[in-house]
Motif scaffolding. Structure first.
Motif, PDB file in Angstrom:
ATOM      1  N   GLU A 372       0.842  -1.193   0.000  1.00 49.43           N
ATOM      2  CA  GLU A 372       0.000   0.000   0.000  1.00 49.43           C
ATOM      3  C   GLU A 372       0.880   1.247   0.000  1.00 49.43           C
ATOM      4  N   TRP A 373       0.349   2.341  -0.523  1.00 51.53           N
ATOM      5  CA  TRP A 373       1.051   3.621  -0.455  1.00 51.53           C
ATOM      6  C   TRP A 373       0.712   4.297   0.866  1.00 51.53           C
ATOM      7  N   ASP A 374       1.716   4.874   1.488  1.00 48.30           N
ATOM      8  CA  ASP A 374       1.538   5.545   2.774  1.00 48.30           C
ATOM      9  C   ASP A 374       1.213   7.008   2.513  1.00 48.30           C
ATOM     10  N   ASP A 375      -0.070   7.321   2.422  1.00 47.50           N
ATOM     11  CA  ASP A 375      -0.515   8.669   2.064  1.00 47.50           C
ATOM     12  C   ASP A 375      -0.827   9.541   3.272  1.00 47.50           C
ATOM     13  N   GLU A 376      -0.500   9.068   4.459  1.00 42.37           N
ATOM     14  CA  GLU A 376      -0.747   9.880   5.649  1.00 42.37           C
ATOM     15  C   GLU A 376       0.188  11.079   5.680  1.00 42.37           C
ATOM     16  N   ASP A 377      -0.338  12.234   6.079  1.00 39.48           N
ATOM     17  CA  ASP A 377       0.467  13.447   6.162  1.00 39.48           C
ATOM     18  C   ASP A 377       1.505  13.311   7.266  1.00 39.48           C
ATOM     19  N   GLU A 378       2.734  13.667   6.941  1.00 40.06           N
ATOM     20  CA  GLU A 378       3.813  13.597   7.922  1.00 40.06           C
ATOM     21  C   GLU A 378       3.705  14.777   8.896  1.00 40.06           C
ATOM     22  N   MET A 379       3.871  14.488  10.189  1.00 42.32           N
ATOM     23  CA  MET A 379       3.802  15.529  11.210  1.00 42.32           C
ATOM     24  C   MET A 379       5.131  16.290  11.250  1.00 42.32           C
ATOM     25  N   THR A 380       5.155  17.481  10.670  1.00 36.08           N
ATOM     26  CA  THR A 380       6.363  18.299  10.656  1.00 36.08           C
ATOM     27  C   THR A 380       6.372  19.240  11.856  1.00 36.08           C
ATOM     28  N   ILE A 381       7.519  19.885  12.078  1.00 38.70           N
ATOM     29  CA  ILE A 381       7.653  20.830  13.191  1.00 38.70           C
ATOM     30  C   ILE A 381       6.681  21.988  13.021  1.00 38.70           C
ATOM     31  N   ASP A 382       6.535  22.478  11.799  1.00 33.94           N
ATOM     32  CA  ASP A 382       5.625  23.603  11.554  1.00 33.94           C
ATOM     33  C   ASP A 382       4.189  23.231  11.907  1.00 33.94           C
ATOM     34  N   LYS A 383       3.769  22.022  11.490  1.00 35.62           N
ATOM     35  CA  LYS A 383       2.410  21.595  11.798  1.00 35.62           C
ATOM     36  C   LYS A 383       2.211  21.437  13.308  1.00 35.62           C
ATOM     37  N   ASP A 396      -3.141  21.723  28.590  1.00 35.38           N
ATOM     38  CA  ASP A 396      -1.737  21.702  28.984  1.00 35.38           C
ATOM     39  C   ASP A 396      -1.069  20.493  28.321  1.00 35.38           C
ATOM     40  N   PHE A 397       0.152  20.708  27.782  1.00 33.18           N
ATOM     41  CA  PHE A 397       0.890  19.629  27.128  1.00 33.18           C
ATOM     42  C   PHE A 397       2.041  19.153  28.005  1.00 33.18           C
ATOM     43  N   ASP A 398       2.455  17.936  27.799  1.00 31.63           N
ATOM     44  CA  ASP A 398       3.583  17.370  28.538  1.00 31.63           C
ATOM     45  C   ASP A 398       4.879  17.908  27.940  1.00 31.63           C
ATOM     46  N   PRO A 399       5.671  18.691  28.705  1.00 35.74           N
ATOM     47  CA  PRO A 399       6.916  19.253  28.158  1.00 35.74           C
ATOM     48  C   PRO A 399       7.883  18.184  27.655  1.00 35.74           C
ATOM     49  N   GLU A 403       9.557  17.963  23.952  1.00 34.80           N
ATOM     50  CA  GLU A 403      11.007  17.858  23.754  1.00 34.80           C
ATOM     51  C   GLU A 403      11.336  16.678  22.852  1.00 34.80           C
ATOM     52  N   GLN A 404      10.679  15.571  23.083  1.00 35.88           N
ATOM     53  CA  GLN A 404      10.965  14.365  22.313  1.00 35.88           C
ATOM     54  C   GLN A 404      10.625  14.540  20.833  1.00 35.88           C
ATOM     55  N   ILE A 405       9.522  15.211  20.550  1.00 33.04           N
ATOM     56  CA  ILE A 405       9.079  15.373  19.161  1.00 33.04           C
ATOM     57  C   ILE A 405       9.892  16.440  18.443  1.00 33.04           C
ATOM     58  N   THR A 406      10.110  17.591  19.112  1.00 28.97           N
ATOM     59  CA  THR A 406      10.782  18.710  18.457  1.00 28.97           C
ATOM     60  C   THR A 406      12.296  18.664  18.589  1.00 28.97           C
ATOM     61  N   GLY A 407      12.809  18.003  19.626  1.00 26.94           N
ATOM     62  CA  GLY A 407      14.240  18.012  19.866  1.00 26.94           C
ATOM     63  C   GLY A 407      14.729  19.271  20.547  1.00 26.94           C
ATOM     64  N   LEU A 408      13.811  20.140  20.986  1.00 28.58           N
ATOM     65  CA  LEU A 408      14.165  21.387  21.663  1.00 28.58           C
ATOM     66  C   LEU A 408      14.085  21.197  23.174  1.00 28.58           C
ATOM     67  N   LYS A 409      15.156  21.593  23.887  1.00 30.95           N
ATOM     68  CA  LYS A 409      15.205  21.453  25.338  1.00 30.95           C
ATOM     69  C   LYS A 409      14.374  22.553  25.992  1.00 30.95           C
ATOM     70  N   ILE A 410      13.371  22.172  26.803  1.00 30.98           N
ATOM     71  CA  ILE A 410      12.520  23.131  27.510  1.00 30.98           C
ATOM     72  C   ILE A 410      13.090  23.368  28.895  1.00 30.98           C
ATOM     73  N   LYS A 433      -0.674   5.501  27.992  1.00 32.51           N
ATOM     74  CA  LYS A 433       0.522   5.510  27.156  1.00 32.51           C
ATOM     75  C   LYS A 433       0.477   6.668  26.186  1.00 32.51           C
ATOM     76  N   VAL A 434       1.570   7.439  26.148  1.00 27.35           N
ATOM     77  CA  VAL A 434       1.639   8.594  25.252  1.00 27.35           C
ATOM     78  C   VAL A 434       2.073   8.107  23.879  1.00 27.35           C
ATOM     79  N   VAL A 435       1.292   8.386  22.860  1.00 25.00           N
ATOM     80  CA  VAL A 435       1.610   7.985  21.499  1.00 25.00           C
ATOM     81  C   VAL A 435       2.212   9.155  20.774  1.00 25.00           C
ATOM     82  N   THR A 436       3.425   8.991  20.278  1.00 17.98           N
ATOM     83  CA  THR A 436       4.106  10.069  19.557  1.00 17.98           C
ATOM     84  C   THR A 436       4.042   9.801  18.087  1.00 17.98           C
TER      85      THR A 436
END
Length: 436
Positions: A372-383, A396-399, A403-410, A433-436
């Motif tokens: 199958e083709w993977d047509d799901e939109d990729e989650m980018t930093i901008d999105k 409220d979001f889990d810091p 950090e894990q998704i963006t790679g930016l240290k909070i 369970k947190v799904v990333t």
């Protein structure tokens, strides 16, 4: 005299040991070739014995096109040798090949996945079997069928581990799709049966058996007209690109005429001439603007026709275009891209995967998967940032997850009123369970 039982038993044991040794050291290609040779007289694959010829870049005309189509659609014995030469000649047209490569590249770079037929779960290990150079070539050949007509692909050559190393295209002059045979030389009426014979498990035919000539046959008149326009333009430049020199004299003696002829011949290198009496040397001002527009207009019209036929419009190839118009034409092109992907998906599931499962045990697991083709939109930093900005005022979001998704240290959380940062709070323990 009968051989004693113990001697026959010992001989069979030695044979089995030798057989196991040779089979264990033979590659899957050799084993497949041996298996195929057991059912036919020839011990070589057809792709190894076809008599290839040097490429001939001969000039093509409308008469050549008519003849090629007529021979390729012969109801008794179709011959595509002339059609192949016509198509090879088209490949010198940069605009045509660029638009075709755009169609192919769009599918080649699209992400894909293998999902279980029953579980519908993705398997990344199985996907590695298709993340290869030969699969990129396979995609190219499948899509090229739309432009070149019926294709025949040989899937046979493997390494010692049974992994496929390459796919081979049987060129159009060397197979007869109507009869289902591979030819040693173009134009032959007999050959190796690839459809029902022992070789049928190693070949994939894309397209119909008869009169499937592809888009190139339909756009051939446009390409030939463009080539004629380019050739005529070159002739015009050669004849009128450098203005002629007119010499006028009232002398009629041969000696002076020969002197003037030599002077005119050497004018380019000397840049000057010296005359006598009433002799004149003139370089007329020849304007070629209208002629240039005539030639260039023909070429642009031909390019536009090609773009419309292959991409659905000219907006993706023109240097200028209105935003709204380009968006509409990109949508039209997107329909073609989707059609290409559907074609590849169906060929892989219906023909390639069953063939690979029979070819080698290395691909036995593919029998349980669908491509199958993977047509799901990729989650980018901008999105992600836009999502946080939109929902941050309500939740409220889990810091740590950010950090894990963006790679930016909070380091802390800013107070919107004071502008100062406070210490980052400890994450609240949660059973979910947190799904990333």
């Amino acid at each position: 005299m009968k051989t004693p039982f113990k001697q026959r038993l010992k001989a069979n044991k030695i044979y089995r040991v030798a057989e196991a040794f040779f089979l264990g050291n033979a590659s899957y290609t050799q084993l497949n070739l041996t298996a195929a040779a057991g059912k036919r007289q020839n011990t070589s694959m057809p792709s190894d014995v076809v008599k290839h010829q040097a490429s001939m870049m001969s000039a093509q005309t409308l008469e050549s096109w008519k003849t090629a189509v007529m021979l390729a659609t012969d109801p008794d014995n179709p011959d595509k040798q002339n059609l192949h030469l016509l198509y090879e000649n088209q490949k010198t047209d940069n605009h045509l090949e660029s638009t075709i490569e755009t169609r192919i590249a769009k599918t080649q770079q699209s992400p894909f996945k293998l999902v279980g037929k029953t579980s519908k779960e993705r398997d990344e290990e199985a996907e590695k079997l298709f993340k290869t150079l030969w699969f990129q070539e396979f995609i190219k050949l499948v899509i090229e069928y739309k432009f070149d007509g019926t294709k025949l692909i040989e899937v046979f050559k493997t390494n010692e581990e049974g992994i496929l190393t390459e796919v081979t295209e049987i060129k159009q002059p060397f197979f007869n799709a109507k009869k289902g045979i591979i030819l040693k030389e173009p134009g032959q009426t007999t050959g190796e049966d690839y459809r029902f014979g022992p070789l049928s498990t190693y070949y994939i035919q894309i397209g119909k058996d008869y009169k499937d000539l592809g888009t190139r046959a339909l756009i051939a008149p446009i390409i030939l007209a463009k080539k004629l326009g380019l050739g005529s333009w070159l002739d015009f430049i050669e004849k009128y690109g450098v203005p002629p020199l007119f010499v006028t004299t009232d002398r009629e003696d041969d000696e002076r005429l020969l002197e003037l002829f030599e002077m005119a011949t050497n004018f380019k290198s000397n840049n000057f001439m010296i005359g006598r009496g009433n002799e004149k040397f003139e370089i007329p001002n020849i304007s070629s603007t209208n002629s240039q527009e005539a030639f260039d207009g023909l070429i642009k019209r031909a390019d536009n026709e090609v773009s419309k036929r292959i991409l659905g419009g000219t907006g993706l190839t023109d240097e200028k275009g209105f935003v709204g118009s380009v968006e509409i034409q990109f949508e039209l092109a997107q329909f073609r891209f989707t059609s290409d992907k559907l074609l590849v998906r169906n060929v892989v599931n219906e023909k390639l995967i069953p063939l690979l499962v029979k070819l080698s045990p290395a691909y036995s697991s593919l029998a349980n998967f669908d491509f199958e083709w993977d047509d799901e939109d990729e989650m980018t930093i901008d999105k992600l940032i836009k999502i946080i900005q939109a929902l941050g005022g309500y939740f409220d979001f889990d810091p740590q997850q950010i950090e894990q998704i963006t790679g930016l240290k909070i380091l802390g959380i800013k107070d919107s009123s004071s502008g100062t940062a406070t210490a980052k709070p400890e994450p609240v323990a949660s059973k979910k369970k947190v799904v990333t």
